[in-house]
Design a protein around this motif. Structure first.
Motif, PDB file in Angstrom:
ATOM      1  N   LEU A   1      -6.557  -5.417   3.214  1.00 28.15           N
ATOM      2  CA  LEU A   1      -5.750  -4.313   3.226  1.00 28.15           C
ATOM      3  C   LEU A   1      -6.218  -3.249   4.616  1.00 28.15           C
TER       4      LEU A   1
ATOM      5  N   PRO B   1      -4.874  -7.413  -4.852  1.00 28.74           N
ATOM      6  CA  PRO B   1      -5.023  -7.181  -2.961  1.00 28.74           C
ATOM      7  C   PRO B   1      -6.163  -7.908  -2.537  1.00 28.74           C
TER       8      PRO B   1
ATOM      9  N   SER C   1      -3.080   0.436  -3.644  1.00 23.65           N
ATOM     10  CA  SER C   1      -2.541  -0.906  -3.403  1.00 23.65           C
ATOM     11  C   SER C   1      -2.024  -1.639  -4.570  1.00 23.65           C
TER      12      SER C   1
ATOM     13  N   ILE D   1       0.478  -0.893   0.265  1.00 24.74           N
ATOM     14  CA  ILE D   1      -0.277   0.188  -0.070  1.00 24.74           C
ATOM     15  C   ILE D   1       0.710   1.033   0.070  1.00 24.74           C
TER      16      ILE D   1
END
Length: 957
Positions: A867, A862, A889, A813
């Motif tokens: 996340l 992701p 990300s 990220i």
């Protein structure tokens, strides 16, 4: 009469009308500079739709708020946004909840423009549960813009929009305005769409999504186009029609297409000082046959265009056909432009506002994220376009794309398509079809024909010159055309992703929306969607605090089954093979270093890379240089030195190599040995750190335990209350994108041939040589180096050996750039986290959180749960992250092995070497050097024998 509001901007009062956005009010007051760019220049609003991020402001202590999307409230305290705003003194962007809410609907419509409104209305009338989300405060889209200041003052176009909006509301469809869509996933057979509203994130589960996000403008770069006072034509029209803000001073409108004429006429009607319209197409009178066909295809639309021209002629505003604005100049804002007309000398015109309208491309990020097939289109600029039918059908059964989200075609075509899409879905749901479908089909055909004729009539004749070296191409990162061209020429770059990694162009807040087309012009013509960069989550910047939620911890990576990395075996036509000394399989940073060192030793080397060199894990990691054990993976929890502990000496050696090598490259690799801090929350954490440090100290690592009072001396923005920590002075960080590109460029200059998009298909013994094949091409080599990362096990099987190498995709990220906030490589003793700050101010957040595989294309992606968890741990350590936005990300395919690299020659397959590690960026130079030495038979390092592949199956000797 609208209410009058007041707010302060940089401590000076500004008046506004209720309903205006901050940008509209500031523009009306002549305050056009909103933020400071990375090069120190002032920036003002540009796109007007919240995509370019040039209108960022500090609002009531919250940094990086989009002025064009933020309505004025009385008493607001507004300031210019710094280039590197200080998150440590900024207000949080979100309060955060215990759990992100989930909502449910049968059909989600994204976009409340003409197409989305019609589709939602017809579906709701047919009994379908429909939710419409739109990023703007008032529905209607760009065509049916509603007057937010004086709703009662509407022209015919806006009134038709109001009737459609009212009909949609009356149908029973729900509408959520001010709602940003930031992600999309497929889970458990449903679509999960992430939204953001009032600073709070949530998810929507739906059976079907209709993407009606419209188009975005594609203004072409030219000198001065980043000056405050340059806006897009669409932004100028939004300011005027929605917010009663007339573009200030002397206005020139330049580009291509009828919208420029419409805006000019509307500005003239409102008393603006329009000095000229600069149009790159020829005048319609020069092509009377085509103009006549256009008038017959849509008489009312053609008549509207003629009215605009008549308005301009009556006001004395010249339309300069076959002309372009080639240069915009000014010291702090726009002062003059240079206009070049066909057959005439260039001339300078004094202006205060420039509206650029060079065409439109679909806003296709959402369907691309959901895996919809994309076609490559070249008009008005190269771009991917979602393949769809007139009824919005795509190759993904749960995704429809309608209106200009699929192709620019005007409001009437979009409405017809919205109705056809609704009919198809109503039939699928077993509902009654809407009336007049035959008329909608005819309306679609008629307007498609009209649009084809319109843009044939408006085909540009005047063309902009090639951008000068000093012209900025990437507005976010201030990357110039000269920098881009130099990297393409010097590094031999042929793909957009490599160009981004080498220059940072396209990596800013707008994610390349305004520079991708310009970057493509210096590269080979795109053939498929893969030639464009993939959309990343979030689709727009989203606050860390809005997403950060606590998730369970774990140990070890999550392995996945990855598609084969091998190509098809094809019999060579000639049966001959080119002879080289070494074939390296895998163009990641380890393989490139091995090839570089071998070439510098005088060997002929070819590198086979199934994709693009450095494009996978090597260029897609967070850039940590690890010299200590990762506490959160319990790597020090065993008796005696573990395999990770035994690797520390090699890691430290490699970091020293990085430091020694960096001066030999032609660019800054952003290497910094900043030290690594691991913090402890509990006494159990402290015990783990004490054990870890004891192991490290026994191996010569400069590591020590810190008490609570010492933590803030290293990290002043660390949350109070941690019991202590462990500090290693040898930890560091690097820019992996710059480093991989630098090694690749240097390897090529040393004579290494890097064969990209070349999948290995076979390795065969041929006497003392190997015959290495990739399709119909083959090479004869004395040695093969297997540096194929996650595919190393599959490569080893080609010579009859098995290696326990497993794919384990990990996510990373990155945030917007901020002032110095984190000073070390920061980690947590028992929670997965690595947190560091890059040279440009962005915060890189990782720590081994697993990613998944995209269900359509199979590439790493992701996971939303991870996340949330990753961001929660990061914000728990540095609370100021609550004031920061996540910009993007991404995920890359890492590997899972036994905690140590695999380095050495296969004991029973002489000449077959393996160089594979899960810690590639840290270990790359040492791994490359040592495997090269092994190939060259000059290795005298018995300490490396523990990393030999023989450890997995024993040495037959």
């Amino acid at each position: 009469m609208s209410d009058c509001l007041s707010f302060t901007f940089n401590d000076r009062p500004v008046s506004a009308q209720a309903g205006q956005t901050l940008t509209a009010a500031l523009m009306a007051a002549g305050r056009i500079v909103h933020r400071t760019a990375p090069d120190g220049s002032g920036r003002g609003p540009f796109c007007g739709i919240g995509a370019c991020q040039d209108c960022l402001l500090e609002v009531d202590g919250q940094m990086s708020r989009r002025g064009c999307m933020t309505p004025v409230r009385d008493g607001m305290r507004v300031r210019s946004n710094d280039c590197l705003p200080d998150a440590a003194v900024s207000a949080p962007l979100s309060g955060g909840e215990e759990r992100l809410a989930e909502h449910v609907c049968e059909v989600l419509v994204v976009g409340a423009g003409p197409a989305g409104l019609v589709a939602a209305m017809e579906l709701a009338r047919g009994g379908v549960d429909v939710l419409v989300v739109d990023e703007r405060h008032i529905p209607g889209g760009q065509y049916f813009k509603q007057n937010a200041v004086h709703p009662e003052q509407q022209d015919d176009q806006a009134r038709k929009g109001r009737h459609l909006i009212d009909a949609m509301r009356a149908s029973g469809a729900r509408l959520w305005h001010d709602t940003l869509v930031w992600c999309a996933h497929r889970e458990d057979g449903t679509l999960v769409i992430g939204g953001l509203r009032d600073g709070e994130a949530f998810y929507i589960r739906t059976q079907h999504i209709i993407v009606a996000t419209g188009a975005q403008e594609t203004p072409a770069p030219r000198p001065g186009w980043t000056l405050p006072g340059v806006i897009t034509t669409g932004a100028g029209q939004t300011l005027l029609r929605a917010y009663e803000t007339v573009s200030p001073g002397r206005v020139i409108i330049a580009g291509n297409g009828p919208l420029n004429l419409q805006l000019a006429a509307e500005l003239v009607d409102r008393g603006a000082d329009v000095v000229a319209v600069v149009e790159s197409a020829s005048a319609p009178v020069k092509r009377p046959v085509l103009a006549g066909q256009l008038s017959m295809a849509a008489p009312r639309l053609a008549l509207a265009g003629m009215r605009h021209l008549w308005t301009l002629r009556r006001a004395g505003v010249p339309v300069l056909w076959e002309s372009v604005v080639t240069r915009i100049e000014g010291s702090a804002c726009v002062e003059r432009v240079t206009v070049k007309q066909a057959g005439a000398e260039a001339r300078s015109i004094e202006v205060d506002t420039v509206c650029l309208g060079d065409g439109f491309v679909p806003a296709s990020e959402l369907p691309r994220l959901l895996g919809c097939r994309q076609d490559v289109r070249g008009w008005p600029v190269p771009h991917p376009e979602t393949g769809r039918q007139p009824d919005g059908r795509t190759d993904q059964t749960d995704v429809s794309v309608i209106g200009e989200a699929g192709r620019f075609g005007g409001a009437f075509l979009a409405q017809a398509q919205g109705r056809l899409c609704a009919a198809r879905l109503l039939e699928r749901f077993g509902k009654m079809l809407p009336p007049a479908l035959k008329r909608s089909r005819q309306m679609y055909r008629d307007n498609a024909r009209f649009q084809a004729l319109l843009w044939k009539l408006y085909q540009p004749v005047g063309l902009l010159p090639v951008p000068e070296d000093t012209t900025i191409l990437c507005r976010c990162e201030c990357v110039t055309a000269g920098t881009v061209r130099a990297r393409v020429a010097e590094d031999g770059i042929t793909d957009l992703a490599a160009l981004k990694r080498a220059t940072r162009a396209g990596m800013g807040r707008c994610q390349g929306r305004f520079c991708q087309a310009s970057l493509m012009k210096v590269l080979p013509e795109p053939k498929s969607e893969k030639d464009f960069t993939a959309p990343q989550i979030p689709l727009r910047p989203v606050p860390v605090a809005a997403l950060a939620r606590q998730k369970p911890e774990w140990q070890g990576h999550v392995r996945v089954s990855i598609p084969s990395g091998l190509g098809q075996v094809v019999q060579s036509a000639s049966g001959t093979a080119e002879t080289v000394d070494v074939v390296v399989v895998g163009g990641g940073i380890v393989g490139l270093f091995a090839a570089l060192f071998l070439a510098e030793a005088g060997k002929s080397v070819v590198v086979l890379e199934r994709g693009r060199a450095g494009a996978l894990a090597s260029g897609g990691n967070a850039g940590s240089l690890h010299a200590q054990l990762m506490a959160f993976d319990a790597s020090a929890d065993t008796d005696g030195p573990s395999m990770p502990a035994r690797t520390l000496a090699l890691q430290r050696e490699s970091i020293r190599m990085w430091e020694a090598l960096r001066g030999t490259f032609d660019r800054d690799l952003e290497i910094k040995v900043c030290g690594g801090l691991v913090v402890a929350e509990t006494e159990s954490d402290m015990e783990r750190l004490r054990s870890k440090v004891a192991v490290e100290q026994s191996l010569g690592v400069d590591a020590r335990i810190l008490d609570p009072g010492e933590l803030h001396g290293i990290e002043p923005n660390l949350k109070a209350g941690f019991l202590g920590g462990a500090y290693c002075s040898e930890e560091g960080k690097i820019n992996p994108m710059a480093a991989t590109q630098a090694v690749l460029a240097r390897a090529r200059k040393a004579g290494v041939r890097v064969e990209e998009l070349t999948a290995l298909s076979a390795i065969e013994r041929d006497g003392s040589q190997f015959r290495v094949s990739a399709g119909a091409v083959s090479w004869s080599a004395r040695a093969v180096v297997n540096a194929a990362g996650a595919y190393a096990g599959e490569v080893a099987e080609l010579v009859g050996r098995r290696l326990p190498v497993f794919g384990a995709p990990l996510q990373m990220i990155v945030t917007e750039p901020v002032a110095p906030l984190v000073f070390s490589l920061l980690a947590h003793a028992s929670r997965h986290l690595t947190l560091k700050q890059a040279a440009n101010g962005s915060l890189l957040i990782g720590g081994g959180w697993s990613a998944g595989l995209d269900p359509v294309h199979g590439h790493p992606r992701p996971l939303r749960e991870n996340l949330e968890g990753n961001l929660w741990v990061a914000q728990r350590l540095i609370p100021a992250l609550g004031a920061v936005n996540v910009v993007r990300s991404w995920a890359a395919m890492n590997i899972d092995i036994d905690g140590a690299p695999i380095l050495g020659e296969s004991p029973d397959v002489p000449g077959f070497f393996t160089a594979v590690t899960a810690n590639g960026v840290t270990l790359a130079p040492a791994m490359g050097r040592h495997v090269a030495d092994m190939v060259l038979c000059r290795s005298e390092r018995p300490d490396l024998e523990i990393f030999s592949p023989a450890r997995f199956y024993g040495d037959p000797s």
